[in-house]
Design an enzyme around this catalytic site. Structure first.
Site, PDB file in Angstrom:
ATOM      1  N   GLY A   1       0.674  -1.067   0.045  1.00 42.81           N
ATOM      2  CA  GLY A   1      -0.121  -0.114   0.320  1.00 42.81           C
ATOM      3  C   GLY A   1       0.630   1.284  -0.229  1.00 42.81           C
TER       4      GLY A   1
ATOM      5  CD  GLU B   1      13.884  11.299 -28.101  1.00 39.82           C
ATOM      6  OE1 GLU B   1      14.731  10.429 -28.431  1.00 39.82           O
ATOM      7  OE2 GLU B   1      14.404  12.103 -26.900  1.00 39.82           O
TER       8      GLU B   1
HETATM    9  C1  LIG Z   1       5.631  14.369 -21.813  1.00 36.07           C
HETATM   10  C2  LIG Z   1       6.462  14.044 -23.867  1.00 36.07           C
HETATM   11  C3  LIG Z   1       6.418  15.063 -24.474  1.00 36.07           C
HETATM   12  C4  LIG Z   1       7.373  15.004 -25.243  1.00 36.07           C
HETATM   13  N1  LIG Z   1       7.819  15.838 -25.923  1.00 36.07           N
HETATM   14  C5  LIG Z   1       8.592  16.322 -27.656  1.00 36.07           C
HETATM   15  C6  LIG Z   1       9.182  17.230 -27.985  1.00 36.07           C
HETATM   16  O1  LIG Z   1       9.921  17.780 -27.156  1.00 36.07           O
HETATM   17  N2  LIG Z   1       8.980  17.301 -29.215  1.00 36.07           N
HETATM   18  C7  LIG Z   1       8.148  16.331 -29.784  1.00 36.07           C
HETATM   19  O2  LIG Z   1       8.499  16.935 -30.994  1.00 36.07           O
HETATM   20  N3  LIG Z   1       7.151  16.030 -29.721  1.00 36.07           N
HETATM   21  C8  LIG Z   1       7.636  15.032 -28.153  1.00 36.07           C
HETATM   22  N4  LIG Z   1       6.261  14.322 -28.415  1.00 36.07           N
HETATM   23  C9  LIG Z   1       5.825  13.716 -28.412  1.00 36.07           C
HETATM   24  C10 LIG Z   1       6.146  12.163 -28.892  1.00 36.07           C
HETATM   25  O3  LIG Z   1       7.395  12.198 -29.705  1.00 36.07           O
HETATM   26  C11 LIG Z   1       4.801  11.503 -29.442  1.00 36.07           C
HETATM   27  O4  LIG Z   1       3.719  11.186 -28.698  1.00 36.07           O
HETATM   28  C12 LIG Z   1       4.898  10.049 -29.837  1.00 36.07           C
HETATM   29  O5  LIG Z   1       5.747   9.719 -31.591  1.00 36.07           O
HETATM   30  C13 LIG Z   1       3.315   8.991 -29.790  1.00 36.07           C
HETATM   31  O6  LIG Z   1       2.840   9.826 -31.209  1.00 36.07           O
HETATM   32  P1  LIG Z   1       1.699  10.001 -31.348  1.00 36.07           P
HETATM   33  O7  LIG Z   1       1.157  10.755 -30.003  1.00 36.07           O
HETATM   34  O8  LIG Z   1       0.532  11.175 -31.979  1.00 36.07           O
HETATM   35  O9  LIG Z   1       0.538   9.353 -31.092  1.00 36.07           O
HETATM   36  P2  LIG Z   1      -0.132   8.516 -32.404  1.00 36.07           P
HETATM   37  O10 LIG Z   1       1.387   8.052 -33.257  1.00 36.07           O
HETATM   38  O11 LIG Z   1      -0.552   8.730 -32.518  1.00 36.07           O
HETATM   39  O12 LIG Z   1       0.094   6.717 -31.938  1.00 36.07           O
HETATM   40  C14 LIG Z   1      -0.698   6.100 -31.196  1.00 36.07           C
HETATM   41  C15 LIG Z   1      -1.009   4.465 -30.888  1.00 36.07           C
HETATM   42  O13 LIG Z   1      -0.846   3.870 -32.190  1.00 36.07           O
HETATM   43  C16 LIG Z   1       0.284   3.268 -32.173  1.00 36.07           C
HETATM   44  N5  LIG Z   1       0.962   2.815 -33.383  1.00 36.07           N
HETATM   45  C17 LIG Z   1       0.782   3.921 -34.709  1.00 36.07           C
HETATM   46  N6  LIG Z   1       1.347   4.435 -36.016  1.00 36.07           N
HETATM   47  C18 LIG Z   1       1.156   2.675 -35.471  1.00 36.07           C
HETATM   48  C19 LIG Z   1       1.852   1.602 -36.764  1.00 36.07           C
HETATM   49  N7  LIG Z   1       2.191   1.640 -38.358  1.00 36.07           N
HETATM   50  N8  LIG Z   1       1.740   0.197 -36.459  1.00 36.07           N
HETATM   51  C20 LIG Z   1       1.082   0.067 -35.056  1.00 36.07           C
HETATM   52  N9  LIG Z   1       0.860   1.193 -33.952  1.00 36.07           N
HETATM   53  C21 LIG Z   1       1.083   2.128 -34.895  1.00 36.07           C
HETATM   54  C22 LIG Z   1       1.182   3.847 -31.688  1.00 36.07           C
HETATM   55  O14 LIG Z   1       2.044   3.413 -31.462  1.00 36.07           O
HETATM   56  C23 LIG Z   1       0.308   4.699 -30.307  1.00 36.07           C
HETATM   57  O15 LIG Z   1       0.379   3.016 -29.635  1.00 36.07           O
HETATM   58  C24 LIG Z   1       6.113  14.398 -26.415  1.00 36.07           C
HETATM   59  C25 LIG Z   1       5.432  13.820 -25.736  1.00 36.07           C
HETATM   60  C26 LIG Z   1       4.882  13.994 -25.015  1.00 36.07           C
HETATM   61  C27 LIG Z   1       4.053  13.232 -24.233  1.00 36.07           C
END
Ligand SMILES: Cc1cc2nc3c(=O)[nH]c(=O)nc-3n(C[C@H](O)[C@H](O)[C@H](O)COP(=O)(O)OP(=O)(O)OC[C@H]3O[C@@H](n4cnc5c(N)ncnc54)[C@H](O)[C@@H]3O)c2cc1C
Length: 389
Positions: free
Chosen positions: A350, A373
């Site tokens: 807990g 990333e």
């Molecule tokens: C706290 C935080 C800090 C960040 N910092 C930065 C930053 O400094 N600069 C920056 O540019 N970005 C940044 N990001 C963005 C981050 O890199 C993205 O959130 C990440 O790359 C995923 O993209 P998305 O959120 O649009 O998810 P989506 O791409 O919409 O994905 C949604 C889901 O679908 C899955 N998916 C997508 N395509 C496929 C495929 N072809 N096959 C199987 N599964 C798939 C993904 O794996 C995921 O599970 C940050 C995000 C957060 C939350």
């Protein structure tokens, strides 16, 4: 190529004496300067500016940049050691460092021409300025090539319009690397990368995100509204931005793997301490084999993740191709960290659910490591692409 070291010259898993000293000094810094503020910064979503300034003084913000450009002249393994030790105490500070050094500064130092390098690298490497890296948009993350941001050449300037989301360090940065389309008809070959300054008209910080974890790191939306970016701020050539971004991500993933190893080590250390103290059924819980086996598995997985991460770091220092090894290290280390953080909470019972114990925060912080990333799914795509080509 960066400095070679005894560890980097062959299969030798020992750290050099210099690396051990670095490790101890970063550990001491993290314990004395970061630890006292961890929960306050987490609860208030407060960016630890004083800590960042002290890290700048110690050379952590420009760790792998040559000293003539204001950096500490370390190799990637040494950067990994810094990242691990910082993240063992506060992964949010590790994330701040990853975005500044591993993405923004890395992109500029890899692809800037001499004039750009002299103008931007020293301020970022010394931490006089903080950097952000802007790829993700509200409608595109994994599929970042479908971005909407555009940059249109108008005489000597590119006019940049777009919105970037989830931008780490965005509110505190002075220098941004921004990816935008310069030719929408060419798909990912029509994307270019620009250095954008905070003072340029049309740059504004949007919504600050209220996050599950990594709450002391700054995550905001960035708006670029008719920003007139001088042509001289284009990194490389038009159309090279996406390729550059992928190379920067390869490198950044080594840093995220190190962050994950550090976080996992912090969670294991807390679990071991607790297992020696907590009594149940007339014994410490560490005397139960069920708990011992969990601790053993956690330690083994962390060590395997650490070795994979160091291998990726050494490959990067040697200038080798790291697309595969960086994805493997990031995928494995982030998933290990997630399992370790979960078990560390379980061992605390807990109390693991209560904010008085550090494992509660590790459990929240760890989730972004399998997403940022490149998600775990994207890492598997990269690994499979390497296998099948
Ligand atoms: C706290 C935080 C800090 C960040 N910092 C930065 C930053 O400094 N600069 C920056 O540019 N970005 C940044 N990001 C963005 C981050 O890199 C993205 O959130 C990440 O790359 C995923 O993209 P998305 O959120 O649009 O998810 P989506 O791409 O919409 O994905 C949604 C889901 O679908 C899955 N998916 C997508 N395509 C496929 C495929 N072809 N096959 C199987 N599964 C798939 C993904 O794996 C995921 O599970 C940050 C995000 C957060 C939350």
């Amino acid at each position: 190529m960066e400095n070679d070291t005894a560890m980097e010259s062959g299969v030798d898993f020992r750290l050099t004496e210099e690396m051990k000293l670095l490790q101890q000094s970063v550990r001491d810094f993290a314990e004395s300067e970061i630890k006292p503020h961890v929960m306050e910064c987490d609860e208030e979503q407060k960016f630890p500016m004083e800590v960042v300034k002290k890290m700048a003084e110690l050379g952590f913000l420009g760790a792998t940049i040559p000293s003539e450009l204001g950096g500490a002249g370390l190799n990637t393994t040494e950067f990994v050691i810094i990242m691990e030790e910082i993240s063992r105490v506060d992964p949010s500070v590790g994330l701040t460092l990853a975005a500044h050094s591993g993405l923004c500064l890395q992109h500029v130092s890899m692809f800037a021409d001499e004039a750009q390098r002299n103008r931007y690298v020293p301020d970022l490497a010394t931490g006089r300025k903080i950097g952000s890296w802007c790829l993700t948009e509200p409608g595109s993350g994994s599929d970042s090539a479908s971005m909407k941001a555009v940059a249109v050449l108008d005489g000597d300037v590119y006019v940049l319009n777009g919105t970037k989301t989830f931008i780490t360090n965005g509110s505190y940065a002075s220098t941004y690397v921004v990816m935008a389309k310069t030719d929408a008809s060419k798909g990912n070959k029509g994307i270019s990368a620009f250095i954008v300054e905070r003072e340029m008209q049309g740059v504004s910080v949007g919504k600050k995100e209220n996050k599950l974890g990594m709450r002391a790191s700054d995550t905001v939306m960035m708006n670029f509204d008719g920003v007139r970016v001088p042509k001289r701020n284009l990194l490389g050539k038009e159309g090279e931005g996406f390729k550059q971004a992928l190379a920067v991500l390869d490198s950044g993933r080594v840093g995220i793997a190190a962050l994950a190893v550090g976080l996992a080590q912090g969670a294991l250390d807390a679990a071991v301490k607790y297992a020696k103290e907590r009594q149940a059924f007339g014994k410490t819980i560490g005397e139960f084999q069920g708990i011992q086996f969990k601790l053993a598995d956690m330690a083994n997985e962390i060590e395997a993740a650490r070795l994979l991460t160091y291998r990726a770091a050494i490959a990067k220092s040697r200038g080798e191709e790291i697309n595969l090894i960086a994805a493997q290290a990031k995928l494995f280390a982030s998933e290990v960290a997630q399992r370790v953080a979960t078990e560390a909470v379980q061992i605390h019972g807990g109390y693991g659910f209560i904010k008085d114990f550090p494992v509660e925060k590790f459990y929240r912080d760890v989730k972004i490591l399998t997403i940022g990333e490149g998600t775990s799914e994207v890492q598997r795509m990269v690994i499979a692409r390497n296998l099948l080509r």
